[in-house]
Motif scaffolding. Structure first.
Motif, PDB file in Angstrom:
ATOM      1  N   VAL A  55       0.868  -1.184   0.000  1.00  0.00           N
ATOM      2  CA  VAL A  55       0.000   0.000   0.000  1.00  0.00           C
ATOM      3  C   VAL A  55       0.898   1.225   0.000  1.00  0.00           C
ATOM      4  O   VAL A  55       1.741   1.385   0.883  1.00  0.00           O
ATOM      5  N   SER A  56       0.741   2.081  -0.995  1.00  0.00           N
ATOM      6  CA  SER A  56       1.514   3.332  -1.040  1.00  0.00           C
ATOM      7  C   SER A  56       0.527   4.485  -0.988  1.00  0.00           C
ATOM      8  O   SER A  56      -0.453   4.488  -1.734  1.00  0.00           O
ATOM      9  N   SER A  57       0.803   5.405  -0.128  1.00  0.00           N
ATOM     10  CA  SER A  57      -0.087   6.551  -0.001  1.00  0.00           C
ATOM     11  C   SER A  57       0.723   7.831  -0.117  1.00  0.00           C
ATOM     12  O   SER A  57       1.780   7.969   0.503  1.00  0.00           O
ATOM     13  N   GLU A  58       0.237   8.743  -0.924  1.00  0.00           N
ATOM     14  CA  GLU A  58       0.929  10.024  -1.099  1.00  0.00           C
ATOM     15  C   GLU A  58       0.455  11.060  -0.078  1.00  0.00           C
ATOM     16  O   GLU A  58       0.973  12.168  -0.038  1.00  0.00           O
ATOM     17  N   ASP A  59      -0.553  10.668   0.715  1.00  0.00           N
ATOM     18  CA  ASP A  59      -1.088  11.604   1.712  1.00  0.00           C
ATOM     19  C   ASP A  59       0.004  12.017   2.686  1.00  0.00           C
ATOM     20  O   ASP A  59       0.774  11.193   3.165  1.00  0.00           O
ATOM     21  N   ASN A  60      -0.005  13.294   2.993  1.00  0.00           N
ATOM     22  CA  ASN A  60       1.019  13.826   3.887  1.00  0.00           C
ATOM     23  C   ASN A  60       0.439  13.971   5.289  1.00  0.00           C
ATOM     24  O   ASN A  60       0.113  15.054   5.738  1.00  0.00           O
ATOM     25  N   PHE A  61       0.293  12.840   5.986  1.00  0.00           N
ATOM     26  CA  PHE A  61      -0.316  12.868   7.316  1.00  0.00           C
ATOM     27  C   PHE A  61       0.570  13.630   8.296  1.00  0.00           C
ATOM     28  O   PHE A  61       1.692  13.218   8.553  1.00  0.00           O
ATOM     29  N   GLY A  62       0.035  14.698   8.834  1.00  0.00           N
ATOM     30  CA  GLY A  62       0.768  15.445   9.861  1.00  0.00           C
ATOM     31  C   GLY A  62       2.073  16.028   9.371  1.00  0.00           C
ATOM     32  O   GLY A  62       2.964  16.313  10.165  1.00  0.00           O
ATOM     33  N   GLY A  63       2.213  16.186   8.056  1.00  0.00           N
ATOM     34  CA  GLY A  63       3.425  16.791   7.509  1.00  0.00           C
ATOM     35  C   GLY A  63       4.624  15.881   7.529  1.00  0.00           C
ATOM     36  O   GLY A  63       5.750  16.309   7.300  1.00  0.00           O
ATOM     37  N   ASP A  64       4.414  14.583   7.809  1.00  0.00           N
ATOM     38  CA  ASP A  64       5.537  13.643   7.894  1.00  0.00           C
ATOM     39  C   ASP A  64       5.966  13.111   6.535  1.00  0.00           C
ATOM     40  O   ASP A  64       7.047  12.555   6.402  1.00  0.00           O
ATOM     41  N   GLY A  65       5.100  13.198   5.565  1.00  0.00           N
ATOM     42  CA  GLY A  65       5.430  12.653   4.249  1.00  0.00           C
ATOM     43  C   GLY A  65       4.573  11.455   3.922  1.00  0.00           C
ATOM     44  O   GLY A  65       3.725  11.051   4.722  1.00  0.00           O
ATOM     45  N   PRO A  66       4.806  10.878   2.747  1.00  0.00           N
ATOM     46  CA  PRO A  66       3.967   9.760   2.318  1.00  0.00           C
ATOM     47  C   PRO A  66       4.189   8.512   3.160  1.00  0.00           C
ATOM     48  O   PRO A  66       5.214   8.368   3.821  1.00  0.00           O
ATOM     49  N   GLY A  67       3.202   7.626   3.108  1.00  0.00           N
ATOM     50  CA  GLY A  67       3.297   6.375   3.875  1.00  0.00           C
ATOM     51  C   GLY A  67       3.360   5.181   2.946  1.00  0.00           C
ATOM     52  O   GLY A  67       2.927   5.243   1.795  1.00  0.00           O
ATOM     53  N   ARG A  68       3.897   4.098   3.464  1.00  0.00           N
ATOM     54  CA  ARG A  68       4.000   2.880   2.663  1.00  0.00           C
ATOM     55  C   ARG A  68       3.903   1.678   3.583  1.00  0.00           C
ATOM     56  O   ARG A  68       4.520   1.663   4.658  1.00  0.00           O
ATOM     57  N   VAL A  69       3.110   0.709   3.188  1.00  0.00           N
ATOM     58  CA  VAL A  69       2.992  -0.529   3.955  1.00  0.00           C
ATOM     59  C   VAL A  69       3.348  -1.675   3.018  1.00  0.00           C
ATOM     60  O   VAL A  69       2.836  -1.751   1.903  1.00  0.00           O
ATOM     61  N   ASN A  70       4.236  -2.515   3.456  1.00  0.00           N
ATOM     62  CA  ASN A  70       4.673  -3.644   2.640  1.00  0.00           C
ATOM     63  C   ASN A  70       4.603  -4.896   3.514  1.00  0.00           C
ATOM     64  O   ASN A  70       5.342  -5.025   4.483  1.00  0.00           O
ATOM     65  N   VAL A  71       3.675  -5.787   3.199  1.00  0.00           N
ATOM     66  CA  VAL A  71       3.487  -6.986   4.012  1.00  0.00           C
ATOM     67  C   VAL A  71       3.738  -8.211   3.142  1.00  0.00           C
ATOM     68  O   VAL A  71       3.223  -8.293   2.028  1.00  0.00           O
ATOM     69  N   ARG A  72       4.547  -9.112   3.638  1.00  0.00           N
ATOM     70  CA  ARG A  72       4.792 -10.375   2.931  1.00  0.00           C
ATOM     71  C   ARG A  72       4.448 -11.519   3.869  1.00  0.00           C
ATOM     72  O   ARG A  72       5.027 -11.651   4.942  1.00  0.00           O
TER      73      ARG A  72
END
Lengths: 143, 86
Positions: A55-72
């Protein structure tokens, strides 16, 4: 020429079988071992071992930058988890069904057998899910 | 084969990574008295809820053996957490 075909032709040459019988036997042999068009043995696709969720998100939550979740997750783990569900007592499933119905989700979990879920996991190999949105991307696939 | 090493990595806001390596077998040995207690409680729970204790043990074992290869990575801006089971 494979060994069985050679034996059939040998029997024909020795007069043990007629030409018609030999033809029938060879036809049966071909039905049993269909040859690939190129004559070579088909290469088996390696079975995937892991289920990946990215999951890649470009949302800038709280000004921290984009988020990414990688689950295997190993597919074997999914299978083991599914086997555990068979231990859930029937009365618990009945209660869950009642609560699901109350919430507007009329699913009968007692009809969901472990072998069905196992079949589902077996077929997960070919599943690829891509959800693209301008600000987020979700990928689910096996590797 | 049960997991042998769990690696937890964490990236702080300043970009520095901190790593924690957890060797599973030694930790299990240290916690074995507690584990024994937990197994007993689980067996009693299985009897109370009429769940096959052997099936539950076997299922838990299979779950444990299937864990190696699992990896979770969560990145949020400059911070990140990664858990890997080997």
């Amino acid at each position: 020429m494979n060994e069985q075909r050679r034996q059939i032709l040998q029997m024909l040459a020795e007069g043990k079988i007629t030409a018609d019988e030999a033809e029938r036997l060879i036809d049966a042999l071909e039905r049993e071992q269909p040859e690939s068009p190129s004559g070579a043995t088909p290469r088996l696709k390696p079975r995937p071992k892991y289920l990946r969720v990215v999951v890649s998100s470009e949302d800038n939550f709280g000004g921290d930058g984009p988020g990414r979740v990688n689950v295997r997750v190993p597919l074997q783990l999914l299978r083991a988890g599914v086997r555990l569900t068979s231990l859930i007592p029937a009365q618990a499933l009945t209660q869950v069904n009642a609560e699901l119905s109350k919430s507007g989700v009329p699913i009968d979990l007692t009809q969901l057998k472990p072998q069905h879920i196992e079949e589902l996991i077996e077929q997960l190999d070919d599943v690829t899910i891509d959800v693209d949105q301008p600000d987020a991307k979700v990928q689910v696939f096996c590797e | 084969m049960i997991p042998q090493l769990v690696t937890v990595r964490r990236r702080r806001r300043d970009g520095r990574w901190s790593r924690l390596f957890v060797p599973v077998l030694p930790v299990l040995l240290v916690l074995s008295p507690l584990l024994l207690l937990a197994v007993l409680v689980a067996l009693v729970a299985c009897l109370v809820f009429r769940v096959s204790a052997v099936g539950a043990l076997r299922g838990t074992g299979q779950l444990l053996c299937a864990l190696p290869g699992t990896r979770f990575e969560i990145e949020h801006g400059r911070t990140a957490v990664s858990v890997s089971v080997r």
